[in-house]
Scaffold this motif. Structure first.
Motif, PDB file in Angstrom:
ATOM      1  N   THR A  59     -11.314  -2.442  16.856  1.00 49.44           N
ATOM      2  CA  THR A  59     -11.432  -2.013  18.241  1.00 49.44           C
ATOM      3  C   THR A  59     -11.620  -3.176  19.206  1.00 49.44           C
ATOM      4  OG1 THR A  59     -13.819  -1.717  18.014  1.00 49.44           O
ATOM      5  CG2 THR A  59     -12.424   0.209  17.590  1.00 49.44           C
ATOM      6  N   GLY A  60     -11.853  -4.383  18.672  1.00 46.39           N
ATOM      7  CA  GLY A  60     -12.041  -5.546  19.524  1.00 46.39           C
ATOM      8  C   GLY A  60     -13.469  -5.726  19.982  1.00 46.39           C
ATOM      9  N   ALA A  61     -14.392  -4.942  19.447  1.00 44.62           N
ATOM     10  CA  ALA A  61     -15.795  -5.037  19.842  1.00 44.62           C
ATOM     11  C   ALA A  61     -16.593  -5.929  18.906  1.00 44.62           C
ATOM     12  CB  ALA A  61     -16.423  -3.643  19.876  1.00 44.62           C
ATOM     13  N   ALA A  62     -15.912  -6.649  18.036  1.00 53.21           N
ATOM     14  CA  ALA A  62     -16.606  -7.522  17.087  1.00 53.21           C
ATOM     15  C   ALA A  62     -17.287  -8.655  17.834  1.00 53.21           C
ATOM     16  CB  ALA A  62     -15.630  -8.070  16.057  1.00 53.21           C
ATOM     17  N   ARG A  63     -18.479  -8.989  17.384  1.00 57.95           N
ATOM     18  CA  ARG A  63     -19.217 -10.082  18.001  1.00 57.95           C
ATOM     19  C   ARG A  63     -19.025 -11.338  17.175  1.00 57.95           C
ATOM     20  NH1 ARG A  63     -24.769  -6.755  18.760  1.00 57.95           N
ATOM     21  NH2 ARG A  63     -23.923  -5.182  20.137  1.00 57.95           N
ATOM     22  N   ILE A  64     -18.931 -12.444  17.847  1.00 61.56           N
ATOM     23  CA  ILE A  64     -18.817 -13.722  17.153  1.00 61.56           C
ATOM     24  C   ILE A  64     -20.225 -14.240  16.921  1.00 61.56           C
ATOM     25  CG2 ILE A  64     -17.995 -16.083  17.310  1.00 61.56           C
ATOM     26  CD1 ILE A  64     -15.722 -15.025  19.068  1.00 61.56           C
ATOM     27  N   VAL A  65     -20.553 -14.451  15.664  1.00 57.25           N
ATOM     28  CA  VAL A  65     -21.886 -14.934  15.314  1.00 57.25           C
ATOM     29  C   VAL A  65     -21.872 -16.449  15.375  1.00 57.25           C
ATOM     30  CG1 VAL A  65     -23.634 -15.008  13.516  1.00 57.25           C
ATOM     31  CG2 VAL A  65     -22.282 -12.946  13.848  1.00 57.25           C
ATOM     32  N   ASP A  66     -22.803 -16.991  16.132  1.00 53.32           N
ATOM     33  CA  ASP A  66     -22.897 -18.435  16.267  1.00 53.32           C
ATOM     34  C   ASP A  66     -23.711 -18.982  15.109  1.00 53.32           C
ATOM     35  OD1 ASP A  66     -22.893 -21.041  17.140  1.00 53.32           O
ATOM     36  OD2 ASP A  66     -24.541 -20.730  18.541  1.00 53.32           O
ATOM     37  N   SER A  67     -23.032 -19.561  14.131  1.00 47.31           N
ATOM     38  CA  SER A  67     -23.739 -20.097  12.964  1.00 47.31           C
ATOM     39  C   SER A  67     -24.038 -21.583  13.127  1.00 47.31           C
ATOM     40  CB  SER A  67     -22.902 -19.884  11.706  1.00 47.31           C
ATOM     41  OG  SER A  67     -21.683 -20.571  11.817  1.00 47.31           O
ATOM     42  N   GLU A  68     -23.564 -22.165  14.206  1.00 50.14           N
ATOM     43  CA  GLU A  68     -23.813 -23.589  14.431  1.00 50.14           C
ATOM     44  C   GLU A  68     -25.287 -23.802  14.746  1.00 50.14           C
ATOM     45  OE1 GLU A  68     -22.100 -27.231  17.163  1.00 50.14           O
ATOM     46  OE2 GLU A  68     -21.458 -25.187  17.507  1.00 50.14           O
ATOM     47  N   GLY A  69     -25.895 -24.751  14.090  1.00 49.50           N
ATOM     48  CA  GLY A  69     -27.283 -25.062  14.349  1.00 49.50           C
ATOM     49  C   GLY A  69     -28.269 -24.318  13.477  1.00 49.50           C
ATOM     50  N   ARG A  70     -27.830 -23.392  12.671  1.00 51.09           N
ATOM     51  CA  ARG A  70     -28.765 -22.634  11.844  1.00 51.09           C
ATOM     52  C   ARG A  70     -29.379 -23.496  10.753  1.00 51.09           C
ATOM     53  NH1 ARG A  70     -27.453 -16.414  11.321  1.00 51.09           N
ATOM     54  NH2 ARG A  70     -26.763 -16.064  13.437  1.00 51.09           N
ATOM     55  N   HIS A  75     -34.092 -26.681   8.768  1.00 50.03           N
ATOM     56  CA  HIS A  75     -34.721 -27.937   8.384  1.00 50.03           C
ATOM     57  C   HIS A  75     -35.853 -28.318   9.345  1.00 50.03           C
ATOM     58  CE1 HIS A  75     -32.329 -28.948   4.969  1.00 50.03           C
ATOM     59  NE2 HIS A  75     -31.194 -28.786   5.654  1.00 50.03           N
ATOM     60  N   ARG A  76     -35.670 -28.082  10.613  1.00 54.29           N
ATOM     61  CA  ARG A  76     -36.719 -28.379  11.595  1.00 54.29           C
ATOM     62  C   ARG A  76     -37.961 -27.518  11.342  1.00 54.29           C
ATOM     63  NH1 ARG A  76     -33.733 -28.057  16.949  1.00 54.29           N
ATOM     64  NH2 ARG A  76     -33.514 -26.092  15.952  1.00 54.29           N
ATOM     65  N   ARG A  77     -37.749 -26.270  11.013  1.00 48.36           N
ATOM     66  CA  ARG A  77     -38.854 -25.359  10.831  1.00 48.36           C
ATOM     67  C   ARG A  77     -39.613 -25.618   9.529  1.00 48.36           C
ATOM     68  NH1 ARG A  77     -37.050 -19.469  11.370  1.00 48.36           N
ATOM     69  NH2 ARG A  77     -36.818 -20.134  13.510  1.00 48.36           N
ATOM     70  N   TYR A  78     -38.876 -25.899   8.448  1.00 43.43           N
ATOM     71  CA  TYR A  78     -39.515 -25.998   7.140  1.00 43.43           C
ATOM     72  C   TYR A  78     -39.505 -27.415   6.557  1.00 43.43           C
ATOM     73  CZ  TYR A  78     -39.243 -20.967   7.422  1.00 43.43           C
ATOM     74  OH  TYR A  78     -39.395 -19.671   7.835  1.00 43.43           O
ATOM     75  N   ASP A  79     -39.121 -28.377   7.328  1.00 46.87           N
ATOM     76  CA  ASP A  79     -39.123 -29.761   6.848  1.00 46.87           C
ATOM     77  C   ASP A  79     -40.548 -30.250   6.695  1.00 46.87           C
ATOM     78  OD1 ASP A  79     -37.987 -32.058   5.939  1.00 46.87           O
ATOM     79  OD2 ASP A  79     -37.802 -32.950   7.941  1.00 46.87           O
TER      80      ASP A  79
END
Length: 80
Positions: A59-70, A75-79
């Motif tokens: 239907t074209g309602a798909a969302r693009i998931v931003d996986s950049e930076g995850r 690493h920042r959180r659990y480093d």
């Protein structure tokens, strides 16, 4: 085709419960529900949760998931 090894196909109406659309096709699906179709005949009815009429990809309602930076965020959180 070899005789007597293939299931019988018949006309069946599939109804998308999310979009409220229905389509007539051939299938081997079994059901006890029936519906009167636009041509006046009664066909078996199979209710489905999702089809191409309601699926976000079609239907074209798909969302693009931003996986950049995850990974960096992990690493920042659990480093240590």
């Amino acid at each position: 085709m070899m005789p007597r090894i293939h299931p019988e196909t018949r006309s069946v109406v599939f109804r998308d419960r999310a979009a409220g659309t229905a389509f007539l096709t051939r299938s081997t699906a079994h059901t006890s529900n029936t519906i009167e179709w636009e041509d006046g005949r009664t066909y078996p009815l199979v209710d489905v949760e999702i089809s191409s009429a309601s699926h976000p990809f079609y239907t074209g309602a798909a969302r693009i998931v931003d996986s950049e930076g995850r990974v960096e965020r992990f690493h920042r959180r659990y480093d240590r």
